[in-house]
Design a protein around this motif. Structure first.
Motif, PDB file in Angstrom:
ATOM      1  N   ALA A  84     -34.665 -33.167  29.235  1.00  0.00           N
ATOM      2  CA  ALA A  84     -33.893 -34.414  29.198  1.00  0.00           C
ATOM      3  C   ALA A  84     -34.157 -35.262  30.429  1.00  0.00           C
ATOM      4  O   ALA A  84     -34.263 -36.501  30.341  1.00  0.00           O
ATOM      5  N   ALA A  85     -34.284 -34.632  31.599  1.00  0.00           N
ATOM      6  CA  ALA A  85     -34.564 -35.382  32.828  1.00  0.00           C
ATOM      7  C   ALA A  85     -35.944 -36.016  32.775  1.00  0.00           C
ATOM      8  O   ALA A  85     -36.138 -37.162  33.220  1.00  0.00           O
ATOM      9  N   LEU A 112     -34.796 -37.979  22.185  1.00  0.00           N
ATOM     10  CA  LEU A 112     -35.845 -38.864  22.680  1.00  0.00           C
ATOM     11  C   LEU A 112     -35.320 -40.274  22.905  1.00  0.00           C
ATOM     12  O   LEU A 112     -34.317 -40.691  22.311  1.00  0.00           O
ATOM     13  N   LYS A 113     -36.042 -41.010  23.757  1.00  0.00           N
ATOM     14  CA  LYS A 113     -35.674 -42.384  24.075  1.00  0.00           C
ATOM     15  C   LYS A 113     -36.868 -43.313  23.864  1.00  0.00           C
ATOM     16  O   LYS A 113     -38.014 -42.855  23.761  1.00  0.00           O
ATOM     17  N   SER A 114     -36.589 -44.600  23.836  1.00  0.00           N
ATOM     18  CA  SER A 114     -37.626 -45.603  23.582  1.00  0.00           C
ATOM     19  C   SER A 114     -38.783 -45.471  24.564  1.00  0.00           C
ATOM     20  O   SER A 114     -38.597 -45.167  25.748  1.00  0.00           O
ATOM     21  N   GLN A 159     -33.891 -45.963  18.580  1.00  0.00           N
ATOM     22  CA  GLN A 159     -34.923 -46.135  19.596  1.00  0.00           C
ATOM     23  C   GLN A 159     -36.128 -46.872  19.012  1.00  0.00           C
ATOM     24  O   GLN A 159     -36.324 -46.932  17.796  1.00  0.00           O
ATOM     25  N   GLU A 160     -36.958 -47.419  19.907  1.00  0.00           N
ATOM     26  CA  GLU A 160     -38.186 -48.103  19.513  1.00  0.00           C
ATOM     27  C   GLU A 160     -39.381 -47.471  20.221  1.00  0.00           C
ATOM     28  O   GLU A 160     -39.272 -47.059  21.380  1.00  0.00           O
ATOM     29  N   GLN A 235     -35.390 -35.436  13.397  1.00  0.00           N
ATOM     30  CA  GLN A 235     -34.786 -36.593  12.729  1.00  0.00           C
ATOM     31  C   GLN A 235     -34.837 -37.816  13.649  1.00  0.00           C
ATOM     32  O   GLN A 235     -34.296 -37.793  14.753  1.00  0.00           O
ATOM     33  N   PHE A 236     -35.495 -38.862  13.163  1.00  0.00           N
ATOM     34  CA  PHE A 236     -35.469 -40.166  13.816  1.00  0.00           C
ATOM     35  C   PHE A 236     -34.569 -41.060  12.971  1.00  0.00           C
ATOM     36  O   PHE A 236     -34.833 -41.258  11.786  1.00  0.00           O
TER      37      PHE A 236
END
Length: 482
Positions: A84-85, A112-114, A159-160, A235-236
């Motif tokens: 995560a970090a 997850l992040k963009s 997210q993108e 899953q997104f």
């Protein structure tokens, strides 16, 4: 298009409005540039247009190894915080690859992040925890209904430009001793651990159905400990520009690749093996503009199942699955190779499959449509060509309007404009099993330039008045009608 809101702006507004606003996402997304009105009329030209028009991911040339953030490939060490970090650092820096190097890395849920690509290198394995408490409650969708439930093992919401890539392995560790037994009764090909008297998902599943039918706000449909609703693997949810490429998925608790309300999705070269209950390979749900190619599926349920929401929830969102191209895939065990339904109340259209091979004594059908009069939904424009089938145990093609709850209901399904070209089958019990409903017949099904060998039973046709055959041979002989 300059005045159209971006996906991030829409998602930001949705966050301010509360979780329930995510259900309106499909209705407010800006239209894709070069929208369907400008796409080619010819089906396969349109398929090419879809592939060309998908907006793909792109990441800065910056790597963030998880070891830099304290990850250790040691038995019993939870790497969730370190991963995560690394994801947060990559996101904050404007994007890049989060590297999972060779080794075995234990972890709980990964979010997850963009602008982040989680890259699992060859000889690397992410070994996911089997403890439910390692999966926080998030907004998700389960069997076509929105709710708050255990996080998928890999998850991204709103997210993108996000990706999961590499030649490594994601191992969900599901089996008869965990996750799978939550299914309850099941007639699969592997032992799943449930015995009479054990707790299972059935009471919570029925309660979720009731809440959805009563239009309870999704953020108030709270499930988790004691409810036994298994999390999806990857899953997104409500994401734009998604890539899943190269990885191996093993031992999934539930559905394996599950993009929901996403746009511009590519799933390429993924090796999916999971024979447990409801281990669907890939379930594009209310997705627009998607390519699935060069993937291998060996599954305990449908290999690819196109969905768009169950019953009242699907009609509430009214977001069809559309503009999906499937090509050069291999299907082994599963209930169906390329499937539409049954969570299909939002409709589906413009689905294409070509150059796929399917072969297993435990593969029920090659092409499968499943629906009923509680689902409803408009299903149209399905095109298949150059499918090579070794054997299927039931029928090569099935259209089933009696699936699960059956014919009793006010939402009559519509299925029309199906074209199958150059399909070869070495062995199948039947060519076609097509069963519509009184007042809701199956629409036009065209089969052209195809050959079906090893057929042992006549086709079943009920409320299916428009089956058209051109240059079709069954067991070597030309046929005009089934």
């Amino acid at each position: 298009m300059k005045n159209q809101p971006t996906l991030s702006q829409i998602l930001s507004r949705r966050t301010l409005l509360g979780a329930s606003a995510c259900t309106a996402l499909a209705a407010v997304l800006p239209p894709q540039e070069a929208a369907a009105a400008t796409s080619p009329a010819d089906p396969w030209e349109r398929a090419d247009w879809i592939v060309r028009s998908i907006r793909t991911t792109s990441f800065p040339d910056a790597d963030f190894p998880i070891t830099r953030f304290g990850a250790r490939a040691e038995k019993g060490h939870d790497n969730g915080k370190a991963i995560a970090a690394a994801i947060a650092a990559a996101h904050d820096a404007g994007g890049g690859r989060v590297i999972v190097p060779a080794g075995t890395w234990e972890s709980g849920a990964i979010h997850l992040k963009s602008n982040v690509n989680l890259h699992v290198q060859a000889d690397a394995t992410i070994l996911f925890s089997t403890r439910p408490q390692d999966y926080p409650i998030v907004f998700t969708r389960w069997e076509g209904m929105e709710l708050m439930n255990y996080s998928p093992l890999v998850y991204a919401h709103g997210q993108e430009n996000v990706a999961l890539t590499g030649a490594g392995t994601l191992d969900g560790q599901a089996g008869p001793d965990n996750w799978w037994s939550w299914k309850g009764p099941w007639n699969g090909t592997v032992e799943h651990g449930w015995k009479e008297g054990m707790a299972d998902q059935r009471p919570a599943r029925a309660r979720l159905f009731q809440m959805a039918e009563a239009n309870v706000s999704p953020e108030k449909r709270i499930f988790g400990e004691g409810d036994y609703l298994r999390p999806a693997f990857v899953q997104f949810y409500a994401c734009d520009r998604v890539l899943i490429e190269g990885v191996k998925l093993r031992r999934s608790p539930f559905w394996q690749v599950h993009p929901v309300l996403c746009r511009n999705v590519v799933v390429r070269g993924v090796d999916i093996h999971g024979l447990g209950p409801n281990n669907d390979g890939c379930d594009p749900e209310s997705v627009d503009m998607m390519l699935i190619e060069q993937c291998t599926f060996d599954t305990g349920d449908d290999c690819i199942a196109v969905n768009s929401g169950r019953n009242a929830d699907g009609r509430r969102l009214a977001a069809p699955a559309q503009n999906i191209v499937i090509r050069d895939c291999r299907m082994k065990e599963g209930h169906g190779g390329v499937v539409v339904g049954s969570q299909i109340s939002g409709g589906a259209r413009h689905i294409y499959a070509e150059r796929c091979t399917m072969d297993s004594p435990d593969l029920w059908y090659a092409i499968r449509f499943k629906n009923n009069a509680l689902r409803g939904g408009l299903l149209e424009h399905f095109y298949f060509r150059d499918l090579t089938v070794g054997q299927v145990s039931r029928a090569a093609i099935t259209c089933d309007f009696n699936y699960e709850e059956g014919a009793d209901g006010p939402f009559k399904p519509v299925l029309r404009d199906i074209l199958v070209q150059r399909m070869t089958v070495a062995r199948a019990a039947r060519v076609l099993d097509s069963q519509g409903l009184p007042g809701a017949p199956v629409g036009t099904v065209r089969i052209e330039d195809s050959r079906f060998d090893g057929v042992t039973h006549p086709s079943i046709l009920a409320h299916s008045p428009d089956i058209r055959l051109s240059r079709v041979r069954v067991n070597g002989a030309p046929v005009q009608r089934l």
